[in-house]
Design a protein around this motif. Structure first.
Motif, PDB file in Angstrom:
ATOM      1  N   TRP A   1       9.416 -35.862-116.780  1.00 18.78           N
ATOM      2  CA  TRP A   1      10.048 -36.112-114.855  1.00 18.78           C
ATOM      3  C   TRP A   1      11.081 -35.396-114.456  1.00 18.78           C
ATOM      4  N   ASP A   2      12.335 -35.381-115.065  1.00 18.39           N
ATOM      5  CA  ASP A   2      13.272 -34.324-114.976  1.00 18.39           C
ATOM      6  C   ASP A   2      12.689 -32.906-114.409  1.00 18.39           C
ATOM      7  N   ASP A   3      11.671 -32.375-115.343  1.00 19.02           N
ATOM      8  CA  ASP A   3      11.469 -31.048-115.743  1.00 19.02           C
ATOM      9  C   ASP A   3      10.227 -30.622-114.709  1.00 19.02           C
ATOM     10  N   LEU A   4       9.243 -31.953-114.214  1.00 20.37           N
ATOM     11  CA  LEU A   4       8.929 -31.856-112.885  1.00 20.37           C
ATOM     12  C   LEU A   4       9.305 -31.564-111.643  1.00 20.37           C
ATOM     13  N   TRP A   5      10.231 -32.614-111.474  1.00 19.77           N
ATOM     14  CA  TRP A   5      11.793 -32.538-110.169  1.00 19.77           C
ATOM     15  C   TRP A   5      12.245 -31.468-110.344  1.00 19.77           C
ATOM     16  N   SER A   6      12.494 -30.214-110.608  1.00 23.45           N
ATOM     17  CA  SER A   6      13.305 -29.259-111.131  1.00 23.45           C
ATOM     18  C   SER A   6      11.923 -28.453-110.470  1.00 23.45           C
ATOM     19  N   ARG A   7      11.266 -28.470-110.702  1.00 26.21           N
ATOM     20  CA  ARG A   7       9.892 -27.768-110.020  1.00 26.21           C
ATOM     21  C   ARG A   7       9.428 -28.071-109.007  1.00 26.21           C
ATOM     22  N   SER A   8      10.596 -28.899-108.078  1.00 21.89           N
ATOM     23  CA  SER A   8       9.412 -30.445-106.709  1.00 21.89           C
ATOM     24  C   SER A   8      10.771 -29.451-105.808  1.00 21.89           C
ATOM     25  N   PRO A   9      10.731 -27.957-105.118  1.00 29.01           N
ATOM     26  CA  PRO A   9      12.080 -27.886-104.441  1.00 29.01           C
ATOM     27  C   PRO A   9      12.232 -28.563-103.311  1.00 29.01           C
ATOM     28  N   ALA A  10      11.319 -29.634-102.967  1.00 29.00           N
ATOM     29  CA  ALA A  10      11.776 -30.725-101.710  1.00 29.00           C
ATOM     30  C   ALA A  10      12.094 -31.710-102.005  1.00 29.00           C
ATOM     31  N   ALA A  11      12.410 -32.706-103.943  1.00 30.02           N
ATOM     32  CA  ALA A  11      12.969 -33.466-104.066  1.00 30.02           C
ATOM     33  C   ALA A  11      14.060 -34.055-103.708  1.00 30.02           C
ATOM     34  N   THR A  12      14.499 -35.228-103.744  1.00 33.36           N
ATOM     35  CA  THR A  12      16.161 -35.097-103.637  1.00 33.36           C
ATOM     36  C   THR A  12      17.050 -36.337-104.732  1.00 33.36           C
TER      37      THR A  12
ATOM     38  N   LEU B   1       6.266 -36.202-105.831  1.00 35.68           N
ATOM     39  CA  LEU B   1       6.861 -34.957-107.073  1.00 35.68           C
ATOM     40  C   LEU B   1       5.367 -35.263-107.682  1.00 35.68           C
ATOM     41  N   VAL B   2       5.024 -33.298-107.015  1.00 32.84           N
ATOM     42  CA  VAL B   2       3.984 -32.642-106.941  1.00 32.84           C
ATOM     43  C   VAL B   2       3.741 -31.289-107.028  1.00 32.84           C
ATOM     44  N   ASP B   3       4.137 -30.818-108.266  1.00 37.06           N
ATOM     45  CA  ASP B   3       4.116 -28.997-108.650  1.00 37.06           C
ATOM     46  C   ASP B   3       3.598 -28.293-107.649  1.00 37.06           C
ATOM     47  N   PRO B   4       4.608 -27.721-106.671  1.00 34.39           N
ATOM     48  CA  PRO B   4       3.759 -26.691-105.544  1.00 34.39           C
ATOM     49  C   PRO B   4       3.247 -25.387-106.095  1.00 34.39           C
ATOM     50  N   ASP B   5       3.203 -25.150-107.399  1.00 31.61           N
ATOM     51  CA  ASP B   5       2.134 -24.284-108.224  1.00 31.61           C
ATOM     52  C   ASP B   5       1.289 -24.887-108.984  1.00 31.61           C
ATOM     53  N   VAL B   6       0.591 -26.006-108.819  1.00 30.15           N
ATOM     54  CA  VAL B   6      -0.543 -26.707-109.144  1.00 30.15           C
ATOM     55  C   VAL B   6      -1.235 -26.866-107.843  1.00 30.15           C
ATOM     56  N   PRO B   7      -2.613 -26.594-107.751  1.00 28.00           N
ATOM     57  CA  PRO B   7      -2.412 -26.900-106.415  1.00 28.00           C
ATOM     58  C   PRO B   7      -3.505 -27.514-106.107  1.00 28.00           C
ATOM     59  N   ASP B   8      -4.321 -28.404-107.290  1.00 25.58           N
ATOM     60  CA  ASP B   8      -4.592 -29.761-107.292  1.00 25.58           C
ATOM     61  C   ASP B   8      -4.132 -31.026-108.026  1.00 25.58           C
ATOM     62  N   ALA B   9      -2.923 -30.856-107.949  1.00 30.65           N
ATOM     63  CA  ALA B   9      -2.114 -32.125-108.640  1.00 30.65           C
ATOM     64  C   ALA B   9      -1.837 -33.184-107.628  1.00 30.65           C
ATOM     65  N   GLY B  10      -1.730 -32.438-106.325  1.00 28.79           N
ATOM     66  CA  GLY B  10      -2.096 -33.850-105.264  1.00 28.79           C
ATOM     67  C   GLY B  10      -2.731 -34.553-105.210  1.00 28.79           C
TER      68      GLY B  10
ATOM     69  N   PRO C   1       9.127 -45.763 -96.414  1.00 27.42           N
ATOM     70  CA  PRO C   1       9.787 -45.705 -95.186  1.00 27.42           C
ATOM     71  C   PRO C   1      10.882 -44.690 -95.375  1.00 27.42           C
ATOM     72  N   GLU C   2      10.869 -44.419 -95.971  1.00 24.16           N
ATOM     73  CA  GLU C   2      12.249 -43.192 -95.256  1.00 24.16           C
ATOM     74  C   GLU C   2      11.693 -41.400 -96.476  1.00 24.16           C
ATOM     75  N   VAL C   3      11.194 -40.951 -94.741  1.00 17.99           N
ATOM     76  CA  VAL C   3      10.108 -39.452 -95.833  1.00 17.99           C
ATOM     77  C   VAL C   3      10.809 -38.469 -94.888  1.00 17.99           C
ATOM     78  N   LEU C   4      11.876 -37.839 -95.508  1.00 15.81           N
ATOM     79  CA  LEU C   4      12.057 -36.659 -94.344  1.00 15.81           C
ATOM     80  C   LEU C   4      11.367 -35.296 -93.977  1.00 15.81           C
ATOM     81  N   PRO C   5      11.684 -34.707 -92.538  1.00  8.28           N
ATOM     82  CA  PRO C   5      10.798 -33.769 -92.283  1.00  8.28           C
ATOM     83  C   PRO C   5      11.104 -32.459 -93.593  1.00  8.28           C
ATOM     84  N   GLY C   6       9.153 -32.008 -94.241  1.00  6.94           N
ATOM     85  CA  GLY C   6       9.512 -31.326 -95.001  1.00  6.94           C
ATOM     86  C   GLY C   6       9.082 -31.388 -96.283  1.00  6.94           C
ATOM     87  N   ALA C   7       9.444 -33.083 -96.308  1.00  8.06           N
ATOM     88  CA  ALA C   7       9.154 -34.383 -98.123  1.00  8.06           C
ATOM     89  C   ALA C   7       7.969 -33.534 -98.429  1.00  8.06           C
ATOM     90  N   THR C   8       7.556 -33.560 -99.775  1.00 13.43           N
ATOM     91  CA  THR C   8       6.081 -33.346-100.255  1.00 13.43           C
ATOM     92  C   THR C   8       5.280 -34.329 -99.694  1.00 13.43           C
TER      93      THR C   8
END
Length: 402
Positions: free
Chosen positions: A45-56, A119-128, A147-154
């Motif tokens: 999970w944290d490995d994916l989080w580190s590859r997700s630039p929009a994650a908080t 969390l979605v890996d931006p380098d894996v096109p079909d992950a979403g 309920p609280e999605v920021l602009p630019g969030a995945t």
């Protein structure tokens, strides 16, 4: 990855493909419902989080899993995942809630979490798309409520491809400053306000406040003092009653040591003449330091402007960590506007399950409720407004005690 035998694993037809790979690899999706299964995902999970630039920081494993243990019973968890081999490439930490007649999926973190996302890996096109598949194989729910999605969030981009109905509505105001030395931040405020803030900063320096950032193993013993100071700070005022509950204390004790160890949080203490008079938790994201919670002794507030102490210290901390931004998170308190912050409005995303039933009326109910609340905020003044706020605070207190 260890998965208990009871965990349902669903194979889907589409293949996830990493850029540059000569042949597509078959992906799999899995939805987990037990705390032990969520705990076992920590490294992936944290490995994916580190590859997700929009994650908080609110999407880190430590935050979501500790909150789940404190607030969600087993079997109500709905943790949807997508895997490319042994690599986690998408995840959504959710739980089931019944709201009236509606079965709703809500993010892990609840109301004490300021930002929601997937969390979605931006380098894996079909992950979403795989994450959509995983959720739609989970039976029974009608609406996914973020309920609280920021602009630019995945989640905002992910919702664009959602196969069912989608409703977007304004959510909370967030305020932030560029992470630069406090002397540079003062250049953005009116000269008279800047002069006042400089004088207050000089006074803090003259008093010799000692600032300490705790090591991970020091955090559990420090949480009770933070809560004690927080209670003293809000005594006689409308603080968040949830912050004084045992489950919230247990959540902090579970989440913060791991987050500090992984560089995802800072636990700071402030002393004068050796006496602990304030404590603070800041959350660390990919580009942002966020002020989350503080406890401040009334004795310290009598000697200095403690808001200036925390903001100036956090700006120094964010600059030292090489971050781009310091966030006050949600809320429009007066002390924040002294610094002339940038304003960002989050969205609430409602995603209805595809099919003829759709959201089963949930969209309409939430729209009416939000309209009534907005009307009350615009029209209530004076004593009626005060009575309404007192009533709502009473409801929050009852919920916290329940």
């Amino acid at each position: 990855m260890h998965v208990e035998a009871t965990a349902p694993v669903i194979e889907r037809v589409q293949a996830v493909r990493r850029p540059g790979q000569p042949a597509p690899r078959r992906s799999r999706t899995a939805v987990f419902h037990r705390h032990a299964e969520l705990d076992a995902l920590a490294s992936a999970w944290d490995d994916l989080w580190s590859r997700s630039p929009a994650a908080t920081p609110f999407q880190t494993h430590a935050w979501t899993s500790a909150w789940a243990r404190a607030y969600v019973p087993n079997r109500r968890l709905v943790v949807a995942t997508v895997w490319d081999g042994d690599v986690l490439v998408a995840a959504a930490g959710l739980h089931r809630v019944r709201r009236g007649v509606f079965q709703v999926l809500l993010p892990l973190g609840g109301e004490i979490t300021d930002h929601t996302d997937v969390l979605v890996d931006p380098d894996v096109p079909d992950a979403g798309a795989g994450l959509v598949t995983a959720l739609l194989h989970e039976p029974g729910w009608r609406v996914l409520d973020l309920p609280e999605v920021l602009p630019g969030a995945t989640a905002g981009r992910w919702a664009d491809a959602w196969p069912g109905a989608v409703r977007r509505a304004p959510a909370s105001l967030n305020l932030s400053l560029p992470a630069v030395p406090v002397t540079d931040v003062l250049d953005r405020v009116p000269s008279r306000t800047a002069s006042t803030l400089r004088r207050k900063i000089r006074k803090i320096d003259q008093l010799g406040v000692e600032r300490t950032e705790l090591a991970p193993d020091e955090v559990p013993a420090a949480v009770p003092s933070l809560i004690r100071l927080h209670e003293a700070q809000w005594n006689g005022r409308r603080g968040n009653p949830e912050h004084l509950t045992e489950r919230f204390r247990g959540f902090l004790t579970g989440a913060l040591p791991a987050m500090v160890a992984r560089g995802q949080a800072v636990f700071a203490e402030y002393r004068l003449d050796g006496e602990l008079l304030a404590a603070e938790v800041d959350l660390v994201g990919h580009r942002q330091l966020a002020y989350y919670l503080a406890g401040i002794s009334p004795a310290l507030r009598e000697r200095m402007d403690t808001a200036v102490l925390l903001v100036s210290s956090a700006l120094e901390r964010a600059t030292r960590l090489g971050l781009a931004e310091y966030s006050f998170l949600r809320g429009d308190e007066d002390y924040k506007f002294r610094w002339r912050p940038d304003e960002v409005l989050a969205d609430r995303l409602l995603l209805g399950r595809p099919g003829p039933v759709g959201s089963a009326g949930y969209f309409t109910v939430t729209a009416v409720r939000q309209s009534l609340l907005a009307l009350a905020r615009r029209t209530l003044r004076g004593r009626p407004r005060e009575l309404a706020r007192t009533f709502m605070h009473g409801l929050r207190t009852l919920r916290a005690r329940g």
